[in-house]
Design an enzyme around this catalytic site. Structure first.
Site, PDB file in Angstrom:
ATOM      1  N   ARG A  62       0.833  -1.195   0.000  1.00  0.00           N
ATOM      2  CA  ARG A  62       0.000   0.000   0.000  1.00  0.00           C
ATOM      3  C   ARG A  62       0.869   1.247   0.000  1.00  0.00           C
ATOM      4  NH1 ARG A  62      -2.348   0.449   4.871  1.00  0.00           N
ATOM      5  NH2 ARG A  62      -3.336   2.323   4.118  1.00  0.00           N
ATOM      6  N   LYS A 126       1.915  -7.093  12.640  1.00  0.00           N
ATOM      7  CA  LYS A 126       1.339  -7.303  11.310  1.00  0.00           C
ATOM      8  C   LYS A 126       1.606  -8.719  10.786  1.00  0.00           C
ATOM      9  CE  LYS A 126       1.002  -5.243   6.743  1.00  0.00           C
ATOM     10  NZ  LYS A 126       0.861  -3.967   6.063  1.00  0.00           N
ATOM     11  N   ARG A 261      -1.442   4.353  13.584  1.00  0.00           N
ATOM     12  CA  ARG A 261      -0.485   3.898  14.613  1.00  0.00           C
ATOM     13  C   ARG A 261      -1.087   4.170  15.987  1.00  0.00           C
ATOM     14  NH1 ARG A 261       1.434   2.265  10.732  1.00  0.00           N
ATOM     15  NH2 ARG A 261       3.424   2.637   9.704  1.00  0.00           N
TER      16      ARG A 261
HETATM   17  C1  BTN Z   1       0.376  -3.784   2.444  1.00  0.00           C
HETATM   18  O1  BTN Z   1       1.137  -2.846   2.138  1.00  0.00           O
HETATM   19  O2  BTN Z   1       0.115  -4.025   3.614  1.00  0.00           O
HETATM   20  C2  BTN Z   1      -0.256  -4.640   1.384  1.00  0.00           C
HETATM   21  C3  BTN Z   1       0.692  -5.698   0.931  1.00  0.00           C
HETATM   22  C4  BTN Z   1       0.092  -6.625  -0.112  1.00  0.00           C
HETATM   23  C5  BTN Z   1       1.137  -7.600  -0.614  1.00  0.00           C
HETATM   24  C6  BTN Z   1       0.535  -8.626  -1.536  1.00  0.00           C
HETATM   25  S1  BTN Z   1       1.634  -9.977  -1.833  1.00  0.00           S
HETATM   26  C7  BTN Z   1       0.588 -10.560  -3.082  1.00  0.00           C
HETATM   27  C8  BTN Z   1       0.069  -9.361  -3.837  1.00  0.00           C
HETATM   28  N1  BTN Z   1       0.993  -9.000  -4.900  1.00  0.00           N
HETATM   29  C9  BTN Z   1       1.563  -7.822  -4.693  1.00  0.00           C
HETATM   30  O3  BTN Z   1       2.405  -7.293  -5.441  1.00  0.00           O
HETATM   31  N2  BTN Z   1       1.125  -7.295  -3.539  1.00  0.00           N
HETATM   32  C10 BTN Z   1       0.130  -8.133  -2.916  1.00  0.00           C
END
Ligand code: BTN
Length: 263
Positions: A62, A126, A261
């Site tokens: 994100r 997390k 946070r």
């Molecule tokens: C975050 O930032 O918390 C979200 C992370 C999401 C990661 C997943 S891994 C599978 C899918 N492919 C990606 O490139 N990102 C999501």
């Protein structure tokens, strides 16, 4: 537990009757399962298409960040879901969080909670992140739902990330092989997304709030575009917007481009 390699056959086997609702592909390596699936979606891939990767070279997180995961330490996959025309999309990422939390509950994992908008926590660290990207130009709209779930505590992470990360191996239970784990998550997602297609986020609101790690707690919201905002979390509205009690009154936070946070 996770040693058995992730395979299409293992996922299909564990999905049972639901196997016909998904089209699962497992890649040894790709840039990002979200990027791959977005391309396939634009070319007309059906709802229920899934790409899992053993290794991502450019995983997306994100807020434009990268998503780091070492091979074998994490389950990284994306699911394409096409909703019927006129389904309101707001709250989709929160409903996805509910699905993941339900699946982990069913596995007997205690201490799972959610953090607005869509992090999954284990004992307040997390455990998984969700990145939802809408398929450009799709009518009716379609979403690629990307999920990264830590299986083992990630190796080689910077210290600050290590302190705030959790993994399924932290849970004090015997864990399923990865193929079964993916099938369990897909099964829960199927149930939630099917209901979401009919009624949107509203039916999940109460459950989401009861699972929110920061309900009635003081937090600050960090954004790349504005000053941090302090307040107390007072649940979410029927659209999934966070309700934050601040010095200037109650504010409705809709942008997912913020991080919450504890204060
Ligand atoms: C975050 O930032 O918390 C979200 C992370 C999401 C990661 C997943 S891994 C599978 C899918 N492919 C990606 O490139 N990102 C999501």
């Amino acid at each position: 537990m996770f040693e058995e390699p992730l395979s299409v056959a293992a996922v299909a086997d564990a999905l049972g009757d639901l196997a016909c609702r998904f089209d699962v592909d497992v890649l040894a390596e790709c840039d990002s399962t979200n990027a791959r699936l977005l391309t396939l979606a634009e070319a007309g891939a059906p709802s229920g298409s899934v790409i899992a990767a053993l290794r991502q070279t450019a995983g997306r997180g994100r807020r434009g960040r990268s998503w780091f995961s070492a091979p074998g330490d994490s389950l990284t996959f994306s699911l394409l879901w096409r909703l019927p025309p006129d389904t309101p999309w707001s709250g989709l990422s929160l409903a996805v969080g509910v699905a993941l939390a339900r699946a982990l509950d069913d596995m007997g994992i205690a201490g799972v909670s959610l953090k607005w908008p869509n992090d999954l926590l284990l004992n307040e660290r997390k455990l998984a992140g969700v990145l939802i990207e809408l398929v450009p130009g799709a009518r009716p709209a379609a979403a690629v739902i990307g999920i990264g779930l830590n299986l083992r505590r990630p190796r080689g992470l910077p210290d600050d990330l290590c302190r705030t990360a959790a993994a399924l191996t932290d849970a004090d239970i015997a864990l399923s092989p990865t193929g079964k784990l993916l099938a369990q998550l897909l099964t829960a997602l199927h149930a939630v997304l099917s209901d979401f297609a009919v009624s949107g986020f509203s039916p999940f609101r109460e459950e989401w709030q009861s699972r929110h790690a920061f309900n009635d707690r003081a937090v600050h919201l960090l954004s790349d575009y504005a000053e941090p905002l302090e307040g107390v979390c007072r649940g979410v509205d029927p659209d999934g917007a966070l309700l934050l009690e601040t010095g200037e009154g109650r504010q409705r936070i809709i942008s997912g481009e913020v991080s919450l946070r504890p204060s």
